[in-house]
Design an enzyme around this catalytic site. Structure first.
Site, PDB file in Angstrom:
ATOM      1  N   ASP A   9       0.914  -1.332   0.135  1.00 26.89           N
ATOM      2  CA  ASP A   9      -0.179   0.098   0.071  1.00 26.89           C
ATOM      3  C   ASP A   9       1.417   1.040   0.204  1.00 26.89           C
ATOM      4  O   ASP A   9       2.147   0.956   0.482  1.00 26.89           O
ATOM      5  CB  ASP A   9      -0.422  -0.282   0.989  1.00 26.89           C
ATOM      6  CG  ASP A   9      -1.551   1.220   1.284  1.00 26.89           C
ATOM      7  OD1 ASP A   9      -2.669   1.374   0.812  1.00 26.89           O
ATOM      8  OD2 ASP A   9      -1.728   1.621   2.721  1.00 26.89           O
ATOM      9  N   ASP A 216      -1.909  -0.473   6.079  1.00 30.09           N
ATOM     10  CA  ASP A 216      -1.913  -0.440   7.323  1.00 30.09           C
ATOM     11  C   ASP A 216      -3.668  -0.136   7.459  1.00 30.09           C
ATOM     12  O   ASP A 216      -3.445   0.494   8.498  1.00 30.09           O
ATOM     13  CB  ASP A 216      -1.429   1.283   7.430  1.00 30.09           C
ATOM     14  CG  ASP A 216      -2.346   2.297   6.943  1.00 30.09           C
ATOM     15  OD1 ASP A 216      -3.230   1.823   5.704  1.00 30.09           O
ATOM     16  OD2 ASP A 216      -2.505   3.010   7.306  1.00 30.09           O
TER      17      ASP A 216
HETATM   18 MG    MG Z   1      -3.481   2.931   3.571  1.00 33.47          MG
END
Ligand code: MG
Length: 269
Positions: A9, A216
């Site tokens: 990401d 995350d």
């Molecule tokens: Mg993120």
């Protein structure tokens, strides 16, 4: 050492969640490049945005844009033919998402029918966007160049999200939460589906490899579920997003520091 394929990401993982800086990830990315480990960006960010970060970091692997909506593969990257839907610059594009025009219309309908005031980046004046995002005009224009998704700037209650989801579903669309904002996109699209397709192509290129996912937030979960090793970095100090998924290795560091920690861990093994 095993052959790794690393999917990551960007916002809040490779990039600092507040400043979008990649300074603390630079060294780790160089280590991947030196070891010929493909680093696949898998982010809500657009083609234009990801090209910028690839260039800055010296990365030239395929990448996944707009939350799994499309996979961009550099021409001749895979030494065999495969199906793709379109060509953009020097990339072959596998498209999974729905066109943004359909999404815009669905949001207009929700605002009219449910009396809501859902707002996207495009509904906000440039100076307000610059303040909100802390980015310059060029970066904002890159962020606006969405083909398959629309970002919502609203802060929404759980109840509102459910209501919006119900309406969007009538058009085959859904809404998902990223590190900061909500994205409206095709219900059939997520990071995991795109990663699976790329993994199948990599399986033809490498006899054996270990796929790694680093994220995350909630929109990373589908990606983390389809990789061999899933890592979650901290959102802020001592706090991980609750993903309700056991098969995950929690890293005790925030954003780019967490990303770097994962890479060091892999390369040390
Ligand atoms: Mg993120």
């Amino acid at each position: 050492m095993s052959q790794y394929i690393v999917y990551t990401d960007l916002d809040g993982t490779l990039l600092d969640i507040n400043t979008y800086s990649f300074d603390l990830a630079k060294e780790a990315v160089s280590m991947l490049n030196a070891n010929h480990i493909p680093l696949i960006f898998c982010s809500t960010k657009t083609f234009a945005e990801q090209i910028y970060y690839q260039h800055e970091l010296g990365v030239s692997a395929p990448f996944i844009v707009e939350n799994g909506s499309a996979i961009f593969i550099p021409q001749n990257y895979f030494p065999f033919p495969y199906h793709f839907d379109s060509q953009v610059e020097n990339y072959e594009v596998i498209e999974l998402g729905k066109p943004v025009s359909l999404i815009r219309k669905a949001i207009r309908d929700i605002n009219r029918n449910l009396g809501m005031r859902l707002r996207g980046f495009n509904d906000m004046p440039m100076d307000e966007l610059e303040r909100l995002l802390g980015l310059d005009k060029e970066k904002i224009n890159n962020a606006l160049a969405k083909s398959y998704t629309k970002t919502l700037l609203n802060s929404l209650s759980e109840k509102e999200v459910l209501k919006i989801k119900e309406e969007l579903l009538k058009n085959g669309l859904t809404v998902t939460k990223g590190s900061k904002f909500y994205s409206v996109m095709s219900v059939d699209t997520d990071k995991g589906k795109a990663v699976k397709i790329l993994n199948e192509l990599f399986a033809k290129k490498y006899k054996q490899f270990i796929s790694v996912g680093i994220g995350d937030g909630l929109n990373d979960l589908p990606m983390l579920k389809v990789v061999d090793r899933a890592f979650l970095v901290q959102r802020h100090k001592d706090f991980w997003e609750n993903l309700n998924y056991d098969n995950i290795e929690k890293i005790e560091a925030v954003s780019s520091q967490g990303f770097s920690k994962v890479i060091r861990l892999l390369l040390a093994q």
